[in-house]
Design an enzyme around this catalytic site. Structure first.
Site, short mmCIF file in Angstrom:
data_model
loop_
_atom_site.label_atom_id
_atom_site.label_comp_id
_atom_site.label_asym_id
_atom_site.label_seq_id
_atom_site.Cartn_x
_atom_site.Cartn_y
_atom_site.Cartn_z
N LYS A 1 0.84 -1.20 0.00
CA LYS A 1 0.00 0.00 0.00
C LYS A 1 0.88 1.25 0.00
O LYS A 1 1.56 1.53 0.98
CB LYS A 1 -0.92 0.05 1.22
CG LYS A 1 -1.98 1.17 1.06
CD LYS A 1 -2.55 1.68 2.35
CE LYS A 1 -1.79 2.82 2.95
NZ LYS A 1 -1.91 4.12 2.24
N GLU A 43 10.20 0.98 10.53
CA GLU A 43 11.20 2.04 10.36
C GLU A 43 10.44 3.35 10.53
O GLU A 43 9.62 3.72 9.69
CB GLU A 43 11.86 1.92 8.98
CG GLU A 43 13.15 2.69 8.89
CD GLU A 43 12.97 4.04 8.23
OE1 GLU A 43 12.84 5.03 8.99
OE2 GLU A 43 12.92 4.12 7.00
N CYS A 78 13.30 10.68 7.27
CA CYS A 78 13.26 10.20 8.65
C CYS A 78 14.63 10.25 9.32
O CYS A 78 14.74 10.43 10.53
CB CYS A 78 12.69 8.78 8.71
SG CYS A 78 13.40 7.68 7.49
N GLU A 116 10.02 15.56 15.93
CA GLU A 116 10.36 15.44 14.51
C GLU A 116 9.49 16.41 13.72
O GLU A 116 8.26 16.29 13.71
CB GLU A 116 10.13 14.01 14.02
CG GLU A 116 10.56 13.82 12.58
CD GLU A 116 10.35 12.41 12.08
OE1 GLU A 116 11.21 11.92 11.33
OE2 GLU A 116 9.32 11.80 12.42
#
Length: 478
Positions: free
Chosen positions: A184, A258, A292, A389
């Site tokens: 997906k 992850e 990331c 983040e």
């Protein structure tokens, strides 16, 4: 004397890619509409134009895709590794042949500069398929036992920041080890995955080995929760990763995650400063900081802080922001209005908490989603922008005096994905790297990737490794 040369746009042609007005789901080797007929629009973040209409998969569609993958698994897993490798090599070659087309498509759908999709993303995508094709007939010698077996059906959910590269990271090792896949892609960047479906057909890949279901978070949740999925691989936010871990808990499914990061980029006083400036820029402004493993926290030794910041500001003033299809563009568009709102809110919070904000003179286009490259000084470890983040082109600058202080500040985060160290002393680099709680530590560089090298994190950055020999383990029953 000022240079007589002036900037001239160098746009890549859109005509090299043919985007259909609508796309279905790719199930059992065929494109098909969603069972309930629902669709959503894929929008170009640099212009806000609608690129295409895409099918929204529901639970019934996910079930069809998993059943197709299960049916294909029997024959695919029974093929000799050398035969599976032929398909992977073929896919890799087709990706190289169609790389210009795919680079333009990725830039249109994602908003990142064409020079990044062309020079970084696409070569790495092909390299991952080449690399894992080479492993397909050598699994007995990979260190996982004499006869490692595939798991079955892999449910894979990928993010929007590197749509095609994350697809390669997931699909290449899964197919090499004999698994079949239901993938997906992210809701905002489905087009390159759908083009990849066409590449699978072009390569003659057996039906059902790769299935692609497009949709939003509900589609991903249905795939993760499906009882006949043996392995779940997810790249994305820490919050969603935790939700997936709760869903999978108590089942026999293997899981790799992850997730987010808040990488520290540590510059010592003996570092090559000009080289470090380039690494800092690459670490946080590559792909608009939507990475990331971005080096979003700059830790600079006090004695060189002023010199480094002056050089960094001069360098930021030369970056070009604008049309991502222009080959001269350094900073492209933010991926979505939602992401832009998050970056804006966190930057405003940084100012409200007392950090000093600076951006180069920068004219933002009238349409699309844009955020100027930004750095914050006078940042403490208590600031929100030093802890959360941001996932945008925003750099927080902190200082340190000793290596121990640098390590303590670098590790003072719930994340543990990446870090960078800049120093001329190899002994110092090794000593500091061994103390950093980060999955990847770069030395005098940043954001360098290779399919032979494992990637992954600690703590809230997830678990499991992708890439290299280590990346095979997640898809084998060992």
């Amino acid at each position: 004397m000022a240079s007589a040369f002036e900037y001239a746009p160098a746009p890549e042609s859109r005509s090299v890619v043919d985007i259909a007005p609508s796309y279905g789901l790719f199930i059992d080797g065929e494109f098909t509409e969603a069972a309930d007929g629902k669709v959503f629009k894929s929008v170009s973040p640099s212009t806000e134009e609608v690129l295409s209409e895409v099918a929204q998969a529901g639970a019934e569609d996910v079930d069809r895709a998993v059943k197709a993958a299960r049916k294909a698994f029997e024959k695919w897993s029974a093929l000799p590794g050398a035969e599976r490798a032929k398909y992977l090599f073929r896919i890799a070659r087709i990706i190289q042949e169609r790389s210009r087309e795919l680079a333009v498509l990725e830039t249109l759908d994602n908003g990142k500069p064409i020079k990044e999709t062309r020079d970084a993303d696409l070569p790495l995508v092909a390299a991952h398929f080449f690399y894992y094709a080479g492993w397909a007939d050598k699994l007995d010698h990979a260190g996982f036992g004499a006869d490692p077996r595939p798991l079955g059906v892999a449910g894979q959910v990928i993010p929007w920041n590197f749509p095609l590269l994350m697809l390669a990271w997931k699909i290449a090792p899964a197919l090499a080890t004999g698994n079949t896949v239901v993938l997906k892609p992210a809701e905002t960047t489905p087009l390159s995955a759908l083009f990849f479906a066409d590449i699978c057909r072009q390569a003659g890949l057996p039906k059902g080995v790769v299935n692609i279901v497009t949709g939003d978070g509900r589609t991903g949740a249905a795939l993760v929760a499906h009882p006949d999925v043996n392995k779940v691989a997810f790249t994305g936010s820490t919050a969603v990763g935790k939700e997936i871990a709760r869903t999978v808990a108590g089942t026999a499914k293997k899981l790799t995650l992850e997730l987010g990061g808040k990488g520290a980029n540590i510059v010592f006083d003996d570092a090559p400063l000009d080289q470090a400036v380039e690494g800092i820029v690459n670490g946080i402004f590559f792909n608009q900081g939507q990475v990331c493993c971005a080096g979003s926290r700059l830790l600079v030794q006090e004695s060189v802080q002023e010199e480094l910041l002056d050089a960094l500001k001069r360098r930021l003033s030369t970056l070009r922001l604008g049309d991502p299809l222009d080959k001269n563009t350094d900073i492209g568009a933010i991926n979505s209005a939602e992401q832009l709102a998050r970056i804006t809110a966190l930057a405003e919070r940084g100012e409200a908490e007392g950090a000093e904000r600076w951006s180069p003179a920068c004219e933002l286009p009238a349409s699309g989603y844009w955020f100027a490259p930004t750095l914050f000084t006078n940042v403490t470890q208590a600031h929100t922008i030093a802890r959360e983040e941001i996932f945008g082109p925003v750099l927080s600058v902190l200082t340190f005096r000793t290596p121990d202080e640098a390590v303590a500040k670098a590790n003072n985060t719930q994340y543990g994905l990446s870090a960078g160290i800049w120093s001329e002393k190899g002994s110092r680099i090794l000593a500091v790297a061994n103390k950093l709680r980060a999955g990847v530590v770069w030395s005098n560089t940043f954001n360098k990737f290779d399919p032979t090298s494992p990637f992954g994190g600690y703590k809230e950055s997830g678990f499991g490794r992708e890439g290299g020999r280590h990346g095979l383990e997640a898809y084998l029953d060992v």
